[in-house]
Design a protein around this motif. Structure first.
Motif, mmCIF file in Angstrom:
data_model
loop_
_atom_site.group_PDB
_atom_site.id
_atom_site.type_symbol
_atom_site.label_atom_id
_atom_site.label_comp_id
_atom_site.label_asym_id
_atom_site.label_seq_id
_atom_site.Cartn_x
_atom_site.Cartn_y
_atom_site.Cartn_z
ATOM 1 N N VAL A 63 6.498 -2.347 -13.379
ATOM 2 C CA VAL A 63 5.613 -2.784 -12.301
ATOM 3 C C VAL A 63 5.197 -1.649 -11.376
ATOM 4 O O VAL A 63 4.040 -1.563 -10.960
ATOM 5 C CB VAL A 63 6.303 -3.899 -11.471
ATOM 6 C CG1 VAL A 63 5.481 -4.252 -10.243
ATOM 7 C CG2 VAL A 63 6.537 -5.126 -12.327
ATOM 8 N N ARG A 64 6.131 -0.771 -11.061
ATOM 9 C CA ARG A 64 5.889 0.225 -10.003
ATOM 10 C C ARG A 64 4.704 1.141 -10.293
ATOM 11 O O ARG A 64 4.106 1.699 -9.369
ATOM 12 C CB ARG A 64 7.159 1.049 -9.750
ATOM 13 C CG ARG A 64 7.588 1.952 -10.841
ATOM 14 C CD ARG A 64 8.814 2.768 -10.449
ATOM 15 N NE ARG A 64 9.996 1.952 -10.284
ATOM 16 C CZ ARG A 64 10.832 1.664 -11.290
ATOM 17 N NH1 ARG A 64 10.581 2.095 -12.511
ATOM 18 N NH2 ARG A 64 11.896 0.916 -11.070
ATOM 19 N N ASP A 65 4.335 1.313 -11.566
ATOM 20 C CA ASP A 65 3.207 2.171 -11.911
ATOM 21 C C ASP A 65 1.911 1.387 -12.115
ATOM 22 O O ASP A 65 0.899 1.941 -12.551
ATOM 23 C CB ASP A 65 3.523 2.971 -13.188
ATOM 24 C CG ASP A 65 4.648 3.975 -12.974
ATOM 25 O OD1 ASP A 65 4.729 4.532 -11.860
ATOM 26 O OD2 ASP A 65 5.450 4.182 -13.896
ATOM 27 N N SER A 66 1.964 0.086 -11.811
ATOM 28 C CA SER A 66 0.783 -0.773 -11.938
ATOM 29 C C SER A 66 0.482 -1.405 -10.588
ATOM 30 O O SER A 66 1.064 -2.451 -10.240
ATOM 31 C CB SER A 66 1.034 -1.866 -12.983
ATOM 32 O OG SER A 66 -0.039 -2.780 -13.032
ATOM 33 N N PRO A 67 -0.414 -0.797 -9.798
ATOM 34 C CA PRO A 67 -0.675 -1.288 -8.432
ATOM 35 C C PRO A 67 -1.060 -2.767 -8.371
ATOM 36 O O PRO A 67 -0.647 -3.472 -7.455
ATOM 37 C CB PRO A 67 -1.820 -0.392 -7.959
ATOM 38 C CG PRO A 67 -1.671 0.866 -8.751
ATOM 39 C CD PRO A 67 -1.192 0.425 -10.099
ATOM 40 N N GLY A 68 -1.843 -3.231 -9.352
ATOM 41 C CA GLY A 68 -2.274 -4.626 -9.343
ATOM 42 C C GLY A 68 -1.112 -5.584 -9.505
ATOM 43 O O GLY A 68 -0.981 -6.566 -8.766
ATOM 44 N N THR A 69 -0.251 -5.312 -10.470
ATOM 45 C CA THR A 69 0.917 -6.160 -10.681
ATOM 46 C C THR A 69 1.891 -6.043 -9.521
ATOM 47 O O THR A 69 2.494 -7.033 -9.083
ATOM 48 C CB THR A 69 1.637 -5.770 -11.983
ATOM 49 O OG1 THR A 69 0.691 -5.763 -13.061
ATOM 50 C CG2 THR A 69 2.752 -6.749 -12.307
ATOM 51 N N ALA A 77 0.832 -1.204 0.000
ATOM 52 C CA ALA A 77 0.000 0.000 0.000
ATOM 53 C C ALA A 77 0.869 1.258 0.000
ATOM 54 O O ALA A 77 0.615 2.210 -0.762
ATOM 55 C CB ALA A 77 -0.930 -0.002 1.217
ATOM 56 N N LEU A 78 1.908 1.260 0.820
ATOM 57 C CA LEU A 78 2.793 2.421 0.884
ATOM 58 C C LEU A 78 3.618 2.555 -0.387
ATOM 59 O O LEU A 78 3.768 3.660 -0.943
ATOM 60 C CB LEU A 78 3.712 2.289 2.102
ATOM 61 C CG LEU A 78 4.661 3.457 2.379
ATOM 62 C CD1 LEU A 78 3.876 4.750 2.579
ATOM 63 C CD2 LEU A 78 5.525 3.160 3.592
ATOM 64 N N ALA A 79 4.163 1.426 -0.873
ATOM 65 C CA ALA A 79 4.998 1.457 -2.073
ATOM 66 C C ALA A 79 4.190 1.860 -3.303
ATOM 67 O O ALA A 79 4.683 2.612 -4.162
ATOM 68 C CB ALA A 79 5.635 0.084 -2.293
ATOM 69 N N ALA A 80 2.942 1.374 -3.395
ATOM 70 C CA ALA A 80 2.101 1.727 -4.539
ATOM 71 C C ALA A 80 1.738 3.210 -4.512
ATOM 72 O O ALA A 80 1.700 3.879 -5.554
ATOM 73 C CB ALA A 80 0.836 0.877 -4.536
ATOM 74 N N ALA A 81 1.484 3.727 -3.311
ATOM 75 C CA ALA A 81 1.145 5.147 -3.185
ATOM 76 C C ALA A 81 2.332 6.027 -3.576
ATOM 77 O O ALA A 81 2.157 7.073 -4.223
ATOM 78 C CB ALA A 81 0.700 5.457 -1.763
ATOM 79 N N LEU A 82 3.521 5.607 -3.199
ATOM 80 C CA LEU A 82 4.728 6.397 -3.491
ATOM 81 C C LEU A 82 5.365 6.027 -4.830
ATOM 82 O O LEU A 82 6.320 6.678 -5.265
ATOM 83 C CB LEU A 82 5.756 6.200 -2.373
ATOM 84 C CG LEU A 82 5.336 6.652 -0.969
ATOM 85 C CD1 LEU A 82 6.409 6.286 0.053
ATOM 86 C CD2 LEU A 82 5.069 8.157 -0.962
#
Length: 276
Positions: A110-116, A39-44
């Protein structure tokens, strides 16, 4: 044909494993930590603390399982200490490396795709639990037995693996930090004996910890923990480690005659042919 007695024994062992709840608590804590990290990594939109979170989870679960298990025998204390040493060294090294490099190429798409990205964090949760399973089983066991050959051989293997991985990582770090080596591949030090000596050390460490933990294991379910070091080997050899790095290396240096010679004469993982 399974007899009623064997079936009863299997179900009793399964019930003891689940109802003992230490493994269940550890699995829940593992997932919770990885989902929170995602959650934190996807937000950032960053992967910079991915490996650090994984190593930290190893350390936390090793200590929690010992507390929840309610026993504190010497074997358990040593095992937990060795996991802690491994996690502190590797986690710190990987975190420093990504701060230096700025990014991890595994996450470029990957980092810009929360699902992946979520899938990657769940894979990390599986990696932590499966790899740590012998230690979790050991720490949840109140029964103890005197230290024996399996313990000393296992801890010796861990020590050899720890030194191998740490030295290999440091050698590559120093090599890549030298501007004169820009665009070159390392083939000195331990890297002259194996193309992936750090992974060889990693496999040795977890194999050694399983060997020591197996000293107090009984029953079919606990003995299935032998799949743990095999899982580490399979993951590094066939999934996330060596295949990716070998593909990148071939793409970068595949046409280089010196690299072709290195590939031909240096074992992929196990250094035995080069050593003997």
């Amino acid at each position: 044909m399974i007899s009623p007695g064997q079936l009863y024994y299997f179900l009793a062992a399964l019930q003891h494993l689940i109802m003992g709840s230490v493994l269940l608590k550890c699995a829940a804590a593992d997932l919770g930590l990885q989902w929170g990290g995602w959650a934190l990594a996807a937000a950032l939109r960053t992967e910079k603390f991915y490996d650090l979170a994984g190593s930290g989870t190893f350390i936390l679960l090793a200590h929690l399982s010992r507390v929840w298990g309610g026993a504190s025998h010497l074997r358990q204390n040593v095992q937990t200490g060795l996991v802690t040493a491994w996690g502190l060294r590797l986690g710190t090294f990987l975190f420093m490396r990504i701060l230096k490099d700025g990014q991890d190429r595994r996450f470029n798409k990957v980092r810009d795709s929360p699902g992946t990205f979520f899938v990657y964090w769940n894979v990390q949760a599986l990696w932590v639990f499966m790899t740590l399973l012998p230690t979790l089983m050991l720490n949840s066991e109140k029964r103890d037995s005197p230290l024996g050959p399996r313990d000393f051989i296992g801890w010796g293997l861990w020590g050899l693996g720890f030194a191998t991985e740490a030295i290999a990582d440091q050698q590559k770090w120093i090599f890549k930090s030298d501007p004169g080596n820009a665009g070159k591949f390392i083939q000195s030090g331990l890297w002259a004996y194996s193309r992936h000596p750090n992974y060889f050390g990693e496999i040795l460490q977890w194999g050694g910890l399983w060997l020591s933990a197996s000293s107090v294991m009984k029953g079919p379910l606990q003995l299935l923990s032998a799949g743990s070091p095999l899982f580490v080997w399979f993951l590094l050899r066939h999934v996330s480690g060596i295949p990716i790095l070998e593909k990148q290396a071939l793409k970068k240096w595949g046409a280089d005659p010196q690299f072709q010679d290195y590939i031909r004469n240096t074992p992929l993982l196990w250094p035995w042919p080069k050593c003997f």
